[in-house]
Design a protein around this motif. Structure first.
Motif, PDB file in Angstrom:
ATOM      1  N   ARG A  29       0.913  -1.265  -0.130  1.00 20.31           N
ATOM      2  CA  ARG A  29      -0.069  -0.055  -0.063  1.00 20.31           C
ATOM      3  C   ARG A  29       0.885   1.365   0.087  1.00 20.31           C
ATOM      4  N   ASP A  31       0.018   4.268   0.451  1.00 19.84           N
ATOM      5  CA  ASP A  31      -0.338   5.468   1.707  1.00 19.84           C
ATOM      6  C   ASP A  31       0.333   5.016   2.802  1.00 19.84           C
ATOM      7  N   ILE A  32       0.484   3.607   3.221  1.00 22.82           N
ATOM      8  CA  ILE A  32       0.880   3.196   4.345  1.00 22.82           C
ATOM      9  C   ILE A  32       2.608   3.311   4.176  1.00 22.82           C
ATOM     10  N   GLU A  35       3.687   6.930   5.001  1.00 22.97           N
ATOM     11  CA  GLU A  35       3.584   7.010   6.326  1.00 22.97           C
ATOM     12  C   GLU A  35       4.738   6.294   7.175  1.00 22.97           C
ATOM     13  N   VAL A  79     -10.755  -8.643   7.304  1.00 21.64           N
ATOM     14  CA  VAL A  79     -11.272  -8.909   5.760  1.00 21.64           C
ATOM     15  C   VAL A  79     -11.591 -10.292   5.589  1.00 21.64           C
ATOM     16  N   PRO A  80     -12.706 -10.772   5.217  1.00 24.36           N
ATOM     17  CA  PRO A  80     -13.144 -12.206   4.985  1.00 24.36           C
ATOM     18  C   PRO A  80     -12.301 -12.714   3.748  1.00 24.36           C
TER      19      PRO A  80
ATOM     20  N   ARG B 132      -3.545  11.639   9.775  1.00 24.63           N
ATOM     21  CA  ARG B 132      -3.151  10.433   9.445  1.00 24.63           C
ATOM     22  C   ARG B 132      -4.225   9.140   9.898  1.00 24.63           C
ATOM     23  N   ARG B 135      -7.161   9.239   7.797  1.00 23.34           N
ATOM     24  CA  ARG B 135      -6.889   8.669   6.443  1.00 23.34           C
ATOM     25  C   ARG B 135      -6.609   7.161   6.507  1.00 23.34           C
ATOM     26  N   ARG B 136      -6.140   6.719   7.504  1.00 27.42           N
ATOM     27  CA  ARG B 136      -5.740   5.190   7.601  1.00 27.42           C
ATOM     28  C   ARG B 136      -7.186   4.466   7.795  1.00 27.42           C
ATOM     29  N   MET B 139      -9.182   4.261   4.527  1.00 28.96           N
ATOM     30  CA  MET B 139      -8.707   3.272   3.584  1.00 28.96           C
ATOM     31  C   MET B 139      -8.724   2.040   4.083  1.00 28.96           C
ATOM     32  N   GLU B 140      -8.709   1.469   5.294  1.00 32.86           N
ATOM     33  CA  GLU B 140      -9.187   0.273   5.662  1.00 32.86           C
ATOM     34  C   GLU B 140     -10.620  -0.015   5.639  1.00 32.86           C
ATOM     35  N   GLN B 144     -12.107  -2.783   3.254  1.00 33.60           N
ATOM     36  CA  GLN B 144     -12.859  -3.964   3.841  1.00 33.60           C
ATOM     37  C   GLN B 144     -14.171  -4.136   2.669  1.00 33.60           C
TER      38      GLN B 144
END
Lengths: 180, 215
Positions: A29, A31-32, A35, A79-80, B132, B135-136, B139-140, B144
């Motif tokens: 990812r 975006d991560i 960070e 997440v399944p 942050r 945003r996180r 996105m999560e 999902q």
């Protein structure tokens, strides 16, 4: 400007793109990764160990790998899962196929995160960053043969971890079918 | 024991090594880090102000100079010799009155500045952290939702396929029943009709064809 900050800015110019790519590969990812990249440089700026590290790039890469796998561990998989398919539905790049690919990569990275730190680092450097055995050996202060052996052992362990995952999931599927 | 072979593992690792971030995202991340490092340096420089002791020393030196000048002027203009005790008392009180408010004021302003700097830094940090986090979380949530909707869609498609299969099977069964019914109901009649038709055709073949005249 302080010397450490100057060093960090030089590191950013020289290896920033590589570090960001590594973080993207390990988190899947962007975006991560962004960070974590910022977090990495803040840590390097505040850390006392940075000044002692002979090779700043190697130190930063090691910290980046640890940060990425710490993040992976902190993520709970809510997440399944989409189940497993013994045969591909089609050979084209369908959304389902992409989803399965992403799932496989995530599973592999989770398994890599369960390896020992030394094996994990060598595996990431050789297979994900495509660095040669000699280069890795030079950076880690080992011989090329030792690095090769570490890689081989890491792959074997990874295979065991992934195999046990598959075994568990197939048992679960059988259990689910039996309960239907 | 292991159901996954080494080739598959190598294939997955190769795919991972081929993951590349976009150039734009990479540039953005590097710029963000650079901004953070430079802002941090600026904050450190801003905090390194002249020390309180140095400023107080200057103030005290100025006060001593003023008192000295006053003393000399007084000594020169005074007709009688000054009492040392009185002078000491006067000096003490003068120093107290001139230095104390200035020190207090200086201390207060220093404290204010430090508090303001600390509050501004923590405020920016909290804001950054909150952004942050939001945003996180977004996105999560999006990831999902996407995964869940994909699973649901697959499920619905499977159900639809099963339903179509069931309807087609039912349709075929009905067609077969209809044919059976037709056969049982009209089977004898159709055989009789065929026999009669055969007879009729036979009798027509037996009668000679009339001669056709050219006129």
């Amino acid at each position: 400007m302080r010397s450490r900050q100057k060093e960090l800015l030089e590191l950013l110019d020289k290896s920033g793109a590589d570090l960001y790519a590594l973080l993207t590969r390990l988190t899947l990812r962007e975006d991560i990764a962004e960070e974590l990249m910022q977090e990495l440089f803040i840590k390097l700026n505040n850390s006392r160990g940075t000044g002692n590290a002979a090779n700043l790039h190697a130190y930063a890469r090691k910290s980046a790998i640890n940060l990425a796998f710490d993040w992976r561990r902190s993520q709970k998989r809510m997440v399944p899962t989409t189940g497993r398919f013994s045969e591909p539905v089609s050979t084209e790049d369908s959304p389902l196929r992409k989803l399965i690919h992403t799932e496989e990569l995530t599973e592999t990275l989770d398994a890599v995160g369960r390896l020992k730190k030394s094996s994990r680092e060598v595996l990431v450097m050789h297979y994900l960053q495509q660095e040669s055995y000699d280069n890795i050996a030079e950076q880690l202060g080992k011989t090329s043969h030792q690095v090769r052996a570490l890689c081989s052992r890491a792959i074997r362990n990874l295979r065991d971890v992934l195999g046990s995952n598959e075994h568990k999931s197939s048992k679960k599927e059988i259990h689910n079918v039996a309960n239907r | 024991m292991s159901q996954i072979d080494e080739n598959q593992i190598h294939d997955r690792l190769k795919r991972l090594s081929e993951v590349e971030p976009g150039k734009q995202a990479s540039g953005r991340a590097m710029q963000r880090v650079r901004d953070t490092l430079i802002a941090d340096e600026g904050r450190r420089v801003g905090l390194a102000r002249p020390s309180l002791i140095g400023r107080l020393m200057k103030l005290a030196a100025a006060a001593v100079l003023m008192i000295g000048a006053g003393y000399i002027a007084g000594r020169l203009s005074a007709p009688e010799p000054v009492n040392v005790q009185e002078l000491q008392v006067a000096l003490e009180s003068s120093l107290k009155s001139s230095l104390e408010p200035a020190i207090r004021q200086e201390l207060l302003s220093q404290m204010d500045e430090r508090w303001q700097a600390a509050l501004a830094a923590s405020n920016a940090r909290v804001k950054n952290e909150l952004t942050r986090q939001v945003r996180r979380d977004l996105m999560e949530f999006a990831a999902q939702t996407l995964a869940a909707s994909g699973t649901r869609t697959d499920q619905r498609l499977m159900e639809l396929i099963e339903l179509i299969d069931a309807v087609r099977l039912q349709d075929r069964q009905r067609m077969a029943a209809a044919f059976d019914y037709i056969e049982s109901r009209f089977g004898g009649g159709l055989v009789t009709l065929a026999a009669r038709t055969d007879e009729l055709l036979g009798s027509e073949r037996a009668v000679p064809a009339p001669a056709v005249s050219e006129n």
